[in-house]
Design a protein around this motif. Structure first.
Motif, PDB file in Angstrom:
ATOM      1  N   PHE A 141     -35.348 -28.759  -4.427  1.00 19.04           N
ATOM      2  CA  PHE A 141     -35.520 -30.055  -5.079  1.00 19.04           C
ATOM      3  C   PHE A 141     -34.172 -30.740  -5.290  1.00 19.04           C
ATOM      4  O   PHE A 141     -34.042 -31.954  -5.098  1.00 19.04           O
ATOM      5  CB  PHE A 141     -36.233 -29.880  -6.421  1.00 19.04           C
ATOM      6  CG  PHE A 141     -37.723 -29.751  -6.294  1.00 19.04           C
ATOM      7  CD1 PHE A 141     -38.529 -30.878  -6.239  1.00 19.04           C
ATOM      8  CD2 PHE A 141     -38.326 -28.506  -6.218  1.00 19.04           C
ATOM      9  CE1 PHE A 141     -39.903 -30.769  -6.122  1.00 19.04           C
ATOM     10  CE2 PHE A 141     -39.701 -28.385  -6.103  1.00 19.04           C
ATOM     11  CZ  PHE A 141     -40.493 -29.519  -6.054  1.00 19.04           C
TER      12      PHE A 141
ATOM     13  N   VAL B 114     -40.404 -38.300  -7.299  1.00 21.56           N
ATOM     14  CA  VAL B 114     -41.091 -38.078  -6.030  1.00 21.56           C
ATOM     15  C   VAL B 114     -42.152 -39.151  -5.836  1.00 21.56           C
ATOM     16  O   VAL B 114     -42.494 -39.891  -6.767  1.00 21.56           O
ATOM     17  CB  VAL B 114     -41.746 -36.682  -5.968  1.00 21.56           C
ATOM     18  CG1 VAL B 114     -40.711 -35.592  -6.147  1.00 21.56           C
ATOM     19  CG2 VAL B 114     -42.859 -36.565  -7.010  1.00 21.56           C
TER      20      VAL B 114
ATOM     21  N   THR C 288     -41.187 -38.121  -1.009  1.00 22.42           N
ATOM     22  CA  THR C 288     -41.826 -36.831  -0.769  1.00 22.42           C
ATOM     23  C   THR C 288     -43.076 -36.651  -1.620  1.00 22.42           C
ATOM     24  O   THR C 288     -43.084 -37.013  -2.805  1.00 22.42           O
ATOM     25  CB  THR C 288     -40.839 -35.691  -1.076  1.00 22.42           C
ATOM     26  OG1 THR C 288     -39.724 -35.766  -0.172  1.00 22.42           O
ATOM     27  CG2 THR C 288     -41.493 -34.323  -0.939  1.00 22.42           C
TER      28      THR C 288
ATOM     29  N   LEU D 151     -36.189 -37.011  -1.764  1.00 21.06           N
ATOM     30  CA  LEU D 151     -37.234 -36.614  -2.702  1.00 21.06           C
ATOM     31  C   LEU D 151     -38.125 -37.792  -3.102  1.00 21.06           C
ATOM     32  O   LEU D 151     -39.324 -37.621  -3.325  1.00 21.06           O
ATOM     33  CB  LEU D 151     -36.613 -35.982  -3.946  1.00 21.06           C
ATOM     34  CG  LEU D 151     -37.500 -35.047  -4.778  1.00 21.06           C
ATOM     35  CD1 LEU D 151     -38.025 -33.903  -3.931  1.00 21.06           C
ATOM     36  CD2 LEU D 151     -36.750 -34.535  -5.986  1.00 21.06           C
TER      37      LEU D 151
ATOM     38  N   TRP E   2     -32.824 -31.974  -1.827  1.00 24.07           N
ATOM     39  CA  TRP E   2     -33.618 -33.103  -1.321  1.00 24.07           C
ATOM     40  C   TRP E   2     -33.351 -34.362  -2.152  1.00 24.07           C
ATOM     41  O   TRP E   2     -33.300 -35.470  -1.617  1.00 24.07           O
ATOM     42  CB  TRP E   2     -35.113 -32.759  -1.331  1.00 24.07           C
ATOM     43  CG  TRP E   2     -35.543 -31.941  -0.150  1.00 24.07           C
ATOM     44  CD1 TRP E   2     -34.880 -30.883   0.402  1.00 24.07           C
ATOM     45  CD2 TRP E   2     -36.736 -32.111   0.623  1.00 24.07           C
ATOM     46  NE1 TRP E   2     -35.576 -30.370   1.467  1.00 24.07           N
ATOM     47  CE2 TRP E   2     -36.725 -31.104   1.625  1.00 24.07           C
ATOM     48  CE3 TRP E   2     -37.805 -32.987   0.554  1.00 24.07           C
ATOM     49  CZ2 TRP E   2     -37.757 -30.982   2.556  1.00 24.07           C
ATOM     50  CZ3 TRP E   2     -38.841 -32.864   1.480  1.00 24.07           C
ATOM     51  CH2 TRP E   2     -38.801 -31.873   2.475  1.00 24.07           C
ATOM     52  N   GLU E   3     -33.189 -34.191  -3.461  1.00 18.91           N
ATOM     53  CA  GLU E   3     -32.883 -35.344  -4.308  1.00 18.91           C
ATOM     54  C   GLU E   3     -31.491 -35.887  -3.987  1.00 18.91           C
ATOM     55  O   GLU E   3     -31.303 -37.108  -3.893  1.00 18.91           O
ATOM     56  CB  GLU E   3     -32.960 -34.957  -5.785  1.00 18.91           C
ATOM     57  CG  GLU E   3     -32.689 -36.127  -6.723  1.00 18.91           C
ATOM     58  CD  GLU E   3     -32.854 -35.744  -8.171  1.00 18.91           C
ATOM     59  OE1 GLU E   3     -33.108 -36.643  -8.991  1.00 18.91           O
ATOM     60  OE2 GLU E   3     -32.720 -34.545  -8.498  1.00 18.91           O
TER      61      GLU E   3
END
Length: 239
Positions: free
Chosen positions: A151, A191, A163, A160, A154-155
């Motif tokens: 997480f 998200v 996603t 994110l 991806w952030e």
């Protein structure tokens, strides 16, 4: 990897459909990535895309879903009873298989396996800007702790926010509601959406997933698949 799956032939645009292509990653092995991605492709074949719905096996494992789905026909692209095309691409790059599917007018759901950090750079490339990423998480404390890095990365990469997070419960006795609520609270706003999938007895059998088996899926499972499908449509507002 075959030569025609290596991106030759110039830029290719995604098909003009309401559904976006999807890449599904598990934050750990055994959280249900392959089954969720395949059932999403089956749902979209049955409800909107027909034969343009493809499931691409890019997990890099010796999977058996093509057998469990009772797919038949050409080994290069098997077909399920619902019409989903099953494309084996264990060694292909995610970008290559998505573009390859687009060349045939297909809208793929790609099973990328438990490689969320490996495929992250590709998912951030402009070529896949039209693709919706899905992260599958298991609602166990150890699995949630292991997913923290995913997480975070991806952030940090800016991925994110587009996603979909799917929280998949695979143990019937696990009380996952509190953990699911905590995760939902933590990622809401960061998200595109969160979908919970309760324990499904048919999936727990680990046997056939063909049309007859799919008819035995609970209403809750179909509702979760519908939510994922809706959230991967272009008409859905992100945020």
């Amino acid at each position: 990897m075959s030569e025609d799956m290596q991106g030759h032939g110039g830029p290719v645009s995604p098909p003009s459909t309401n559904e976006r292509s999807v890449v599904v990653c598990g934050t750990a092995g055994g959280v249900g990535t392959s089954v969720i991605s395949a059932l999403l492709a089956e749902y979209r074949a049955a409800t909107s895309l027909g034969g343009a719905s493809w499931w691409v096996d890019a997990a890099g494992n010796d999977g058996d879903l093509h057998q469990r789905l009772r797919a038949t026909g050409d080994e290069a692209l098997l077909r399920t009873a619902a019409g989903t095309g099953l494309l084996p691409a264990p060694e292909a790059a995610i970008t290559d298989v998505v573009v390859h599917a687009w060349r045939f007018g297909a809208v793929p759901v790609v099973d990328a396996g438990a490689r969320p950090l490996t495929v992250l750079p590709e998912l951030c490339e402009p070529e896949l800007a039209d693709v919706t990423p899905v992260l599958v998480v298991g609602p166990r404390p150890d699995l949630l702790n292991r997913s923290r890095e995913v997480f975070s990365e991806w952030e940090h990469a800016g991925l994110l926010r587009r996603t979909i997070v799917v929280i998949c419960c695979q143990v019937p006795t696990l009380n996952h509601q509190a953990l699911t609520g905590m995760l939902t609270d933590a990622v809401t706003g960061a998200v595109s959406g969160v979908v919970g999938l309760d324990y499904e007895p048919v999936l727990g059998e680990g046997t056939s997933l063909d049309g007859a088996a799919q008819q035995r899926l609970t209403a809750g499972t179909w509702s979760a698949l519908q939510q994922i499908a809706i959230r991967t449509q272009r008409s859905v507002s992100r945020g």
